[in-house]
Design an enzyme around this catalytic site. Structure first.
Site, PDB file in Angstrom:
ATOM      1  N   LYS A  46       0.827  -1.203   0.000  1.00 12.91           N
ATOM      2  CA  LYS A  46       0.000   0.000   0.000  1.00 12.91           C
ATOM      3  C   LYS A  46       0.867   1.260   0.000  1.00 12.91           C
ATOM      4  O   LYS A  46       0.629   2.197  -0.777  1.00 12.91           O
ATOM      5  CB  LYS A  46      -0.928   0.008   1.211  1.00 12.91           C
ATOM      6  CG  LYS A  46      -1.869   1.218   1.255  1.00 12.91           C
ATOM      7  CD  LYS A  46      -2.757   1.184   2.488  1.00 12.91           C
ATOM      8  CE  LYS A  46      -1.968   1.560   3.731  1.00 12.91           C
ATOM      9  NZ  LYS A  46      -2.835   1.725   4.925  1.00 12.91           N
TER      10      LYS A  46
ATOM     11  N   ASP B 154      -6.533   1.228   1.069  1.00 11.06           N
ATOM     12  CA  ASP B 154      -6.590   1.367   2.527  1.00 11.06           C
ATOM     13  C   ASP B 154      -7.990   0.988   2.992  1.00 11.06           C
ATOM     14  O   ASP B 154      -8.793   0.453   2.227  1.00 11.06           O
ATOM     15  CB  ASP B 154      -6.224   2.791   2.942  1.00 11.06           C
ATOM     16  CG  ASP B 154      -7.277   3.816   2.521  1.00 11.06           C
ATOM     17  OD1 ASP B 154      -8.191   3.464   1.735  1.00 11.06           O
ATOM     18  OD2 ASP B 154      -7.191   4.971   2.978  1.00 11.06           O
TER      19      ASP B 154
END
Length: 229
Positions: free
Chosen positions: A139, A157
């Site tokens: 991420k 997220d």
């Protein structure tokens, strides 16, 4: 070049949902784009290195909380060399208001050292090279690639995971599954900014506990069964 063309053609081949669904997804992103043509991330940074550090610090913390600590830190350490010279103790003191600050201080100094040793002090523009750094997961790497280097990555997220499953755009039980699903269905022209649009929508409108459906520009395009009035 052949590899790049193969990758693009493979991605295009997967992006063929039924016509009605493709039209709905197109409409969703058209509305998001019209409401915010140039979406921006909310973390404070001054260059690719400080962006990388800020994203590492934001894990399990809010952007607002990180932004309170980083201006003073980046004023004295905005390069890997300066961060290593500052040292773990002083970095830890600078970010002590951020959750998990001890581990994060250690990672920030360690990744800075590796940037110097492996990449000449520059932030690499490659996901594998980024995720090889301490404290950098997929991420984080995707955020850096998207914001610093304008690559059409999607960093999933909690907000994007929620929005993508609710609308839905791409359903999945893991962030990586949602990431791959979104890459397959988001129209090419919206891929660069899709990450920011979905995060901001999840943060301010499609909230976890009480989505503000009454002021959502996607209301009639959303299939979430628990929409509020």
């Amino acid at each position: 070049m052949a590899r790049e063309n193969s990758s693009k053609s493979g991605r295009a081949a997967k992006r063929r949902p039924p016509a009605a669904e493709a039209a709905r997804i197109e409409a969703i992103f058209a509305r998001l784009a019209a409401s915010n043509p140039e979406p921006k991330g909310e973390l404070y940074y001054t260059n690719p290195f400080t962006l990388l550090v800020a994203v590492v610090l934001s894990a399990q913390a809010t952007d607002a909380g990180v932004n309170k600590a980083t201006p003073a830190l980046f004023a004295v350490a905005d390069t890997p060399e300066k961060m290593v010279a500052l040292g773990e103790d002083r970095v830890r003191e600078a970010i002590k208001t951020i959750g998990l600050f001890r581990t994060k201080a250690k990672n920030v100094v360690a990744l800075s050292q590796l940037l110097i040793e492996r990449h000449g002090g520059e932030v690499p523009q490659d996901r594998d090279a980024l995720t090889a750094l301490p404290g950098v997961g997929r991420k984080t790497a995707n955020v850096v690639l998207n914001i610093a280097f304008h690559q059409p990555t999607i960093a999933v997220d909690t907000h994007i995971f929620r929005v993508s499953n609710r609308l839905p755009l791409a359903k999945g039980t893991t962030p990586e599954a949602v990431e791959k699903g979104l890459e397959a269905v988001v129209p090419e022209k919206y891929l660069l900014h899709a990450h920011h649009w979905l995060i901001l929508h999840g943060r301010y409108i499609c909230k976890a506990r009480k989505p503000e459906c009454g002021r959502c520009i996607l209301y009639e395009l959303c299939r979430f069964k628990e929409k509020t009035a």
